[in-house]
Each structure stands twice: as C-alpha cells, then as structure tokens.
Design a protein around this motif. Structure first.
Motif, mmCIF file in Angstrom:
data_model
loop_
_atom_site.group_PDB
_atom_site.id
_atom_site.type_symbol
_atom_site.label_atom_id
_atom_site.label_comp_id
_atom_site.label_asym_id
_atom_site.label_seq_id
_atom_site.Cartn_x
_atom_site.Cartn_y
_atom_site.Cartn_z
ATOM 1 N N MET A 1 0.926 -1.285 -0.007
ATOM 2 C CA MET A 1 0.007 0.018 -0.237
ATOM 3 C C MET A 1 1.022 1.103 0.020
ATOM 4 O O MET A 1 2.023 1.127 0.731
ATOM 5 N N ILE A 2 0.454 2.224 -0.710
ATOM 6 C CA ILE A 2 1.344 3.558 -0.722
ATOM 7 C C ILE A 2 0.938 4.417 0.173
ATOM 8 O O ILE A 2 -0.474 4.652 0.141
ATOM 9 N N PRO A 3 1.703 4.958 1.084
ATOM 10 C CA PRO A 3 0.989 5.962 2.139
ATOM 11 C C PRO A 3 0.492 7.230 1.492
ATOM 12 O O PRO A 3 0.967 7.608 0.662
ATOM 13 N N ASN A 4 -0.571 7.509 1.969
ATOM 14 C CA ASN A 4 -1.544 8.538 1.665
ATOM 15 C C ASN A 4 -1.825 9.331 2.545
ATOM 16 O O ASN A 4 -2.217 8.999 3.691
ATOM 17 N N LYS A 5 -2.191 10.570 2.379
ATOM 18 C CA LYS A 5 -2.775 11.649 3.280
ATOM 19 C C LYS A 5 -4.053 11.230 3.991
ATOM 20 O O LYS A 5 -4.459 12.075 4.923
ATOM 21 N N ASP A 6 -4.743 10.391 3.335
ATOM 22 C CA ASP A 6 -6.200 10.204 3.962
ATOM 23 C C ASP A 6 -6.179 9.196 4.846
ATOM 24 O O ASP A 6 -7.140 8.767 5.359
ATOM 25 N N CYS A 7 -5.197 8.559 5.254
ATOM 26 C CA CYS A 7 -5.021 7.465 6.356
ATOM 27 C C CYS A 7 -4.161 7.635 7.552
ATOM 28 O O CYS A 7 -2.948 7.988 7.065
ATOM 29 N N PHE A 8 -4.675 7.984 8.436
ATOM 30 C CA PHE A 8 -3.861 8.540 9.533
ATOM 31 C C PHE A 8 -4.806 8.205 10.931
ATOM 32 O O PHE A 8 -6.179 8.032 10.744
ATOM 33 N N CYS A 9 -4.313 8.490 11.939
ATOM 34 C CA CYS A 9 -5.060 8.143 13.337
ATOM 35 C C CYS A 9 -4.829 9.529 13.957
ATOM 36 O O CYS A 9 -3.695 10.211 14.025
ATOM 37 N N GLU A 10 -5.741 9.896 14.802
ATOM 38 C CA GLU A 10 -5.553 11.037 15.860
ATOM 39 C C GLU A 10 -6.426 10.671 17.101
ATOM 40 O O GLU A 10 -7.022 9.569 17.073
ATOM 41 N N LEU A 11 -6.108 11.582 18.266
ATOM 42 C CA LEU A 11 -6.870 11.516 19.447
ATOM 43 C C LEU A 11 -8.500 11.720 18.944
ATOM 44 O O LEU A 11 -8.859 12.957 18.650
ATOM 45 N N ASP A 12 -9.398 11.001 19.459
ATOM 46 C CA ASP A 12 -10.544 11.192 19.278
ATOM 47 C C ASP A 12 -11.162 12.429 20.075
ATOM 48 O O ASP A 12 -10.739 12.321 21.368
ATOM 49 N N PRO A 13 -11.682 13.380 19.823
ATOM 50 C CA PRO A 13 -12.017 14.595 20.751
ATOM 51 C C PRO A 13 -12.806 14.435 21.841
ATOM 52 O O PRO A 13 -13.140 15.112 22.802
ATOM 53 N N GLU A 14 -13.713 13.140 21.720
ATOM 54 C CA GLU A 14 -14.976 13.036 22.728
ATOM 55 C C GLU A 14 -14.775 11.723 23.380
ATOM 56 O O GLU A 14 -14.737 11.397 24.623
ATOM 57 N N VAL A 15 -14.354 10.592 22.677
ATOM 58 C CA VAL A 15 -14.451 9.268 23.211
ATOM 59 C C VAL A 15 -13.267 8.937 23.918
ATOM 60 O O VAL A 15 -12.067 9.114 23.516
ATOM 61 N N LYS A 16 -13.523 8.334 25.001
ATOM 62 C CA LYS A 16 -12.443 7.817 25.858
ATOM 63 C C LYS A 16 -12.518 6.429 26.305
ATOM 64 O O LYS A 16 -13.554 6.201 26.353
ATOM 65 N N ASP A 17 -11.381 5.608 26.898
ATOM 66 C CA ASP A 17 -11.583 4.509 27.287
ATOM 67 C C ASP A 17 -12.075 4.436 28.711
ATOM 68 O O ASP A 17 -12.587 5.506 29.162
ATOM 69 N N LYS A 18 -12.328 2.952 29.216
ATOM 70 C CA LYS A 18 -13.173 3.135 30.379
ATOM 71 C C LYS A 18 -12.335 3.753 31.681
ATOM 72 O O LYS A 18 -12.719 3.933 32.724
ATOM 73 N N TRP A 19 -10.892 3.965 31.270
ATOM 74 C CA TRP A 19 -9.949 4.705 32.363
ATOM 75 C C TRP A 19 -10.121 6.311 32.094
ATOM 76 O O TRP A 19 -9.274 6.842 32.713
ATOM 77 N N GLY A 20 -10.727 6.849 30.993
ATOM 78 C CA GLY A 20 -10.833 7.948 30.804
ATOM 79 C C GLY A 20 -9.773 8.659 29.886
ATOM 80 O O GLY A 20 -9.391 9.821 29.706
ATOM 81 N N ILE A 21 -8.886 7.670 29.227
ATOM 82 C CA ILE A 21 -7.998 7.990 28.127
ATOM 83 C C ILE A 21 -8.213 8.089 26.680
ATOM 84 O O ILE A 21 -9.025 7.346 26.485
ATOM 85 N N PRO A 22 -8.020 9.447 26.131
ATOM 86 C CA PRO A 22 -8.450 9.564 24.860
ATOM 87 C C PRO A 22 -8.258 8.220 23.876
ATOM 88 O O PRO A 22 -7.065 7.860 24.018
ATOM 89 N N VAL A 23 -9.052 7.909 23.155
ATOM 90 C CA VAL A 23 -8.883 7.030 22.250
ATOM 91 C C VAL A 23 -8.616 7.261 20.719
ATOM 92 O O VAL A 23 -8.524 8.499 20.618
ATOM 93 N N LEU A 24 -8.043 6.293 19.836
ATOM 94 C CA LEU A 24 -7.635 6.596 18.560
ATOM 95 C C LEU A 24 -8.830 6.656 17.594
ATOM 96 O O LEU A 24 -9.955 6.014 17.664
ATOM 97 N N ARG A 25 -8.779 7.835 16.807
ATOM 98 C CA ARG A 25 -10.015 7.972 15.677
ATOM 99 C C ARG A 25 -9.282 7.814 14.366
ATOM 100 O O ARG A 25 -8.319 8.345 14.329
ATOM 101 N N PHE A 26 -9.722 6.865 13.579
ATOM 102 C CA PHE A 26 -9.101 6.329 12.473
ATOM 103 C C PHE A 26 -9.601 7.111 11.210
ATOM 104 O O PHE A 26 -11.062 7.134 11.184
ATOM 105 N N HIS A 27 -9.081 7.502 10.197
ATOM 106 C CA HIS A 27 -9.298 8.110 8.979
ATOM 107 C C HIS A 27 -8.716 7.074 7.825
ATOM 108 O O HIS A 27 -7.595 6.841 8.002
ATOM 109 N N TRP A 28 -9.527 6.511 7.005
ATOM 110 C CA TRP A 28 -9.101 5.654 5.928
ATOM 111 C C TRP A 28 -9.572 5.773 4.514
ATOM 112 O O TRP A 28 -10.872 5.865 4.373
ATOM 113 N N LYS A 29 -8.778 5.685 3.625
ATOM 114 C CA LYS A 29 -9.431 5.658 2.222
ATOM 115 C C LYS A 29 -8.245 4.954 1.284
ATOM 116 O O LYS A 29 -7.231 5.488 0.981
#
Ligand SMILES: Cc1cc2nc3c(=O)[nH]c(=O)nc-3n(C[C@H](O)[C@H](O)[C@H](O)COP(=O)(O)OP(=O)(O)OC[C@H]3O[C@@H](n4cnc5c(N)ncnc54)[C@H](O)[C@@H]3O)c2cc1C
Ligand code: SF4
Length: 600
Positions: A457-485
């Motif tokens: 796969m060739i790396p592209n700018k549409d495939c990345f992850c960042e911290l989700d601004p709202e969702v946290k895990d059960k310990w209150g730590i921000p989780v990853l939000r994925f973007h993919w194309k």
C-alpha cells in the motif's frame, strides 16, 4: 523468571520497554543479553504457551466445533486469549460512517501480543522496498537501505529459526547461506499449483516461515549472534536446546507448546529472563511518557488494567514497542506544557501515513483434488510455498496500471475438520442430503484452493489516526480515531490480484463459487483487516519531515525510541514482522552504544 509486581520492581532501570510482542521481545532480548537492565510493561495478562497451548484438542471437543464467535473470532482454540477485534472497555473510532472508509484494528492484550497467533510468514524486504520513492516517485524512501538491515535479517532468522530457501529472484533477497532451515515439502495442492503456474509465468517457491523444521544448531549459532559475550552465548544455547523441531501436526495459530514456532514468550523472553536483567510487569497499561525539565524522557505512568491503580516508574531510556498505532496513541496522549501536541511531534507527523497490507482473496474448487486417498497434509501449521511478486520488469516498463506489487499466499489441503468443513457445498452438490451428503462431504474435503494477495500500500494523506476529541476508554484516556481511504493504486492492484487468482484456479482445472468482484472496492479487505498496520511515526533523515532517525530514536527526545512498525516509511508486500524485529535489534545495538558513550 522475573515476572514482578509493582511493589517488587526495582527503583529504576536502564530501559523501560512498553509492549512484549515482536518489537518489545526483540528489544528486551538484545538489551538484556548485552547487560542492560530492562523493565517490560505489558498491558495484557501473563501467558505461558508451554502450559496453555491447546495443541492436541480436536475441534469436535469445542463449542460449535471450534468455530469463530465474537469473542474468539479466529476460532475457539486460537491463541489470542485477551483481545481481538474488540477489546472491552477500550474502543477506537472511525471518522467516517462510510463502510469503505472504516479501519479495523486487531489488538492482542497478552504477553507476547500478536506474535502468539501470527502466521509466522517471515519475508525480507528487498532493496527496492527501502527506496519506493526513488523507484516510482510514490511514498517515501527510507533513510536506510537493504544493506543496512541485511545483517540483522540474518541474525533474527538465526535466532528465531526460519525455514525457506534461496532462489536469487529480483527484490526477493536470499539469506546468507546456512542461515535458513530446510523448507518442508509442498503439499499435493501446492504441488499442483507449482506445476500449472509455470505456464502463467508465476514462480511458486518455498515460503519463509518462523518454524523449526529441524532443531537449531545450539552449538554454533550463539557465538555468531553474541561474539565476545560468552554468558549470552551460554544462555542462548540453553534456550535453543529447550526448543523442539515441528512435528507437523497442529495449527500454529493456537501457539506451540514445544516452542517450534516463533512466539515472543517462547523465543525472545526466556533467554532475556535468564540473564536476570529483565523484569516483566503484566496487566500494566502505559498511559503516557513522562519528561523532565530538560525535555528528556524520565519514565512512564502506567496503571493496572484490573484495578486502575496508577504508578510511575523511571528509567534512563524509554522504548515504545506497543504495536504501531498503540505507540502513536501513547505519544499523542503524552502532552505537557513543553509538548502540547504530544511527545516527539514537532513535525506534526505522529499518526500520519498509517498503512496496512493490500489484501483480497478468491477460492476455487478443484476436481483433480477430489476423493484423494486419505493422507496427512497438516504440515508446518501454515503455508509451505508461495508466489513472490514476479512482474518487476513489466511494472518498471510501465506495462501495468498500478505501482508496487503483491505476493500470493495460498491454502490447500486436508486440515483438521471444523465447523465450516462441509459447509457451503450446495453449489457443488445441488443440495444433497443424508447418506449422499456424507459421500459428497468426503468427496470435496480437501479439494479447495484459496489464494490471498498481500500487496504494497502506498502511504497517503487520507490514512491517519488522531486522538478522538470525545471518546475515551474506560479509564478516561482518549482513544484513537481512524481515517482511511484506499487510493486508486490499491484498487487497481486488487483488480489485478483477482484476475490472477481466477487464472490460477482455471490453470488447475478448478472453478470458482463466487466470480471475482467486478468492483475492487468490494474485494479489497478493509483497512487494518490484514493486521499488518505500520507507520504513524516514520523515520527519516530530516527532523522536519520525519519523527525518528534511522535507529528509531525520536528527533525531539533523544532518550525515547520506537522499535515497532510505527517507524516504517513504506509497507512492502512482504509481511512486516521480520523487518520489525531486524530494525528493533539494530535500534537496540545503537541504543546500547549510545548508553556506553554516555549520550543517553
Ligand atoms: C492473525 C494474525 C496473523 C498474522 N500473520 C503474520 C505473518 O504471517 N507474518 C507477519 O510478518 N506478521 C503477521 N501478523 C502481524 C504481526 O502479528 C505483527 O506485525 C507483530 O506482532 C507486531 O509486533 P509488535 O510488537 O509491534 O506488536 P504486538 O505483537 O501487537 O505487541 C504489542 C504489545 O504491546 C502491548 N501494549 C499495547 N499497548 C500498550 C500499553 N499502552 N501499555 C503496555 N502494553 C501495551 C499489547 O498488549 C501487545 O502485547 C499477523 C497478525 C495477526 C493478528
Ligand atoms: S505445526 Fe509445528 S510449529 Fe506449528 S504448532 Fe504444530 S508443532 Fe508447533
């Protein structure tokens, strides 16, 4: 065996290693064999494959004959005892609701991580794979070349034990003579493909897998791997003698109680523990890396995954080896006044350009393989042969409509019957029933061939992850939000894969149940689904355009290293784990040298 508790940890360590899979296992092995003290923090539970592997249970003894369930998606006896596609209380999110833009993430929360299940396919990247941009103008070149990694490929192959053979094919590197173990013979279906694929111009050669086809040479390998270190040699020789050769009978995905295949807890960790330099703390989830007033890493905050109790621990150096996206998450969550965008992120590149392997498959039924005499085809619990990418010349000459290639893995044979063995036969039997269905089930058992493409796969700018601004895990730590194309490159490659598989099935006289999908988006596996995700903190020669140097040392924090796939600049068609381990060994050698020089 030093599996410690928070209260029995040392005050401080030379190095903290986060994660115990391929990257963490290799890092801890190299560091402790050279005398460094290491604390390994592993989020999952302690796991001992020797005691826990269900090697000999037949599927009939399991609920629903061992078939997949939501909590055991790879089957009842699969080695993944903690995690999978879903980890309770630890979600991740996708930015898009569009099904084609979802990312799927397999996490194994257990000592050894995903090495406990992995297919053990161990292919080297070739010279072209380190310089994709120079060759095709796409993606990024690595700051290192094949010649930098080749000695480490040799070392890892000798340490873990890899079967296979050398064929001198383009961009499909040979190992140094004497390094590989002998490959097993091809099975009947594999031999049929080997014979017929020739007419299509496809080479079918022994695959490289981390399985001991014979016992390792414990008398000579340790001196080659640890010259001038007699203690390490003695420890490794002893560990190698504890490993038996494969007895060709069981499924490697369950793990291996005789240590014939590679799992971090059976191969990397026992010798590392025997040095007395390694402490392992399980159920210890790292939340963030701590920095001191000078901006150096001083340790980590971790917590117990069951009680939530939080602790700090310090070390001279911190190594993240939590699996590429997990390491990205830790870095992004390590925010401070000095590093408000997360740690080691002055380039803004953390989380960018994540990659998976391009995967698609096609299955056919082959009349020539029907009603074969009963015989044992279990073999080495996985593939014996494969098709390396064979169209380098044509692709380079511009004759294909996609850049960068794929290899083909395939499954044939009469494996231990399970829930699905006689399922979905209606298209062949016309719906037989009773005694005639039993006869049909016997007739068709073992007559299927499944081809699976594994492409770059060739790396592209549409495939990345960042911290989700709202969702946290059960310990209150921000989780990853994925973007993919997926880009056109991958979709065209999948269309080519599908045509090739159909041609191969035709060449062996087989027929397909479901014809190849006309729309490649329907055939391509979702992002992350091949479970080869890498990238997110790629290495480079320039701190402005990369996160780490060529040794996984972050540009911004010199005593912080990444040794998992996060540093990958590209994701060649070759399965990534051998390269992860080779780079982890190389990074650890550099780290040790820098510690010796007093630079860390
Ligand atoms: C079914 C399957 C088949 C595969 N087959 C192949 C194959 O044939 N060939 C190949 O090359 N690759 C294969 N892979 C991929 C391979 O498993 C991975 O490339 C490899 O395991 C990555 O190693 P790693 O150490 O980076 O991550 P992992 O093996 O995932 O280990 C990471 C560890 O870190 C721990 N961790 C995560 N976050 C934290 C935290 N915050 N604190 C503490 N610990 C943490 C995890 O619990 C885990 O134990 C396969 C994977 C799967 C699932
Ligand atoms: S096939 Fe061989 S390597 Fe795989 S689990 Fe069985 S004995 Fe171990």
């Amino acid at each position: 065996m030093a599996v410690v508790t928070p209260d029995s940890c040392r005050e401080t360590y030379d190095v903290i290693v986060v994660g115990s899979g391929a990257a963490g296992g290799q890092t801890a092995y190299t560091l402790t064999m050279a005398g460094a003290t290491v604390l390994m923090l592993e989020a999952g539970r302690n796991y001992n494959p020797v005691a826990e592997t269900p090697m000999f249970q037949t599927n009939g003894t399991a609920p629903i004959r061992g078939g997949a369930t939501p909590d055991k998606p790879l089957g009842f006896f699969d080695s993944t005892v903690g995690g999978g596609w879903v980890v309770p209380g630890e979600p991740y999110t996708s930015a898009s609701k569009n099904e084609a833009e979802q990312f799927t993430w397999w996490r194994a929360r257990m000592l050894g991580g995903r090495t406990n299940h992995r297919g053990r396919i161990s292919l080297r990247n070739g010279p072209y794979d380190f310089k994709p941009y120079s060759r095709t103008g796409l993606g990024f070149d690595w700051p290192i070349g094949y010649e930098d990694v080749a000695p480490y490929y040799d070392k890892v192959e000798m340490l873990i034990g890899v079967y296979g053979s050398n064929h001198g094919l383009e961009n499909t590197p040979d190992s140094t003579p004497g390094v590989l173990l002998p490959p097993p013979k091809a099975r009947a279906g594999e031999r049929l493909v080997q014979k017929r694929a020739k007419a299509l111009g496809l080479p079918v050669i022994p695959i490289h897998r981390a399985v001991l086809s014979v016992r390792q040479d414990a008398d000579s390998i340790p001196a080659k791997l640890h010259p001038g270190n007699p203690r390490a040699q003695r420890i490794l020789a002893e560990a190698m003698r504890q490993r038996a050769a494969c007895f060709w009978a069981t499924e490697c995905g369950r793990g291996c109680s005789i240590k014939a295949n590679y799992q971090s807890p059976t191969v990397h960790l026992p010798p590392a523990l025997a040095t007395g330099n390694l402490d392992i703390l399980t159920d210890a989830m790292v939340r963030e890396v701590l920095v001191d007033g000078q901006g150096k890493a001083k340790g980590v905050i971790y917590f117990n995954r069951h009680t939530g109790e939080e602790r700090k621990i310090s070390a001279r150096v911190v190594v993240l080896a939590a699996g590429s996206c997990e390491s990205v998450r830790i870095l992004l969550n390590s925010k401070s006044a000095r590093f408000p965008q997360g740690l080691a992120n002055s380039s803004g590149l953390i989380g960018q350009c994540i990659m998976d392997t391009v995967g698609a498959a096609l299955t056919g039924q082959v009349p020539l393989l029907e009603n074969l005499l009963p015989h044992n085809e279990d073999g080495a619990g996985g593939d014996h042969v494969y098709v390396p990418w064979w169209l380098y010349r044509e692709q380079h000459a511009g004759e294909l409509d996609f850049p960068h290639g794929y290899h083909i893995e395939f499954t044939t044979g009469r494996h231990m019957p399970g829930l699905a063995t006689a399922g979905n036969l209606g298209w062949l039997t016309g719906g037989s029933y009773g005694q005639s269905f039993k006869e049909d089930a016997r007739r068709y058992y073992g007559s299927f061939l499944s081809f699976a493409g594994r492409g770059e796969m060739i790396p592209n700018k549409d495939c990345f992850c960042e911290l989700d601004p709202e969702v946290k895990d059960k310990w209150g730590i921000p989780v990853l939000r994925f973007h993919w194309k997926w880009s056109e490159h991958e979709l065209r490659q999948v269309a080519h894969q599908q045509k090739t598989f159909a041609a191969l099935i035709g060449a062996v006289g087989g027929k397909v149940n479901v014809p190849p999908a006309a729309d490649p988006l329907k055939a391509i596996r979702p992002g992350g689904n091949v479970k080869h995700e890498v990238g997110g903190a790629h290495m480079g020669a320039d701190p402005r355009t990369s996160v780490t140097n060529a040794f996984g040392q972050t540009w911004d924090v010199k005593n912080l290293f990444l040794t998992d796939g996060a540093t990958f600049c590209s994701n060649a068609d070759k399965n990534p784990t051998l390269t992860i381990m080779a780079l982890a060994w190389r990074a650890s050698d550099y780290l040790l040298e820098e510690m010796r020089k007093g630079n860390l």
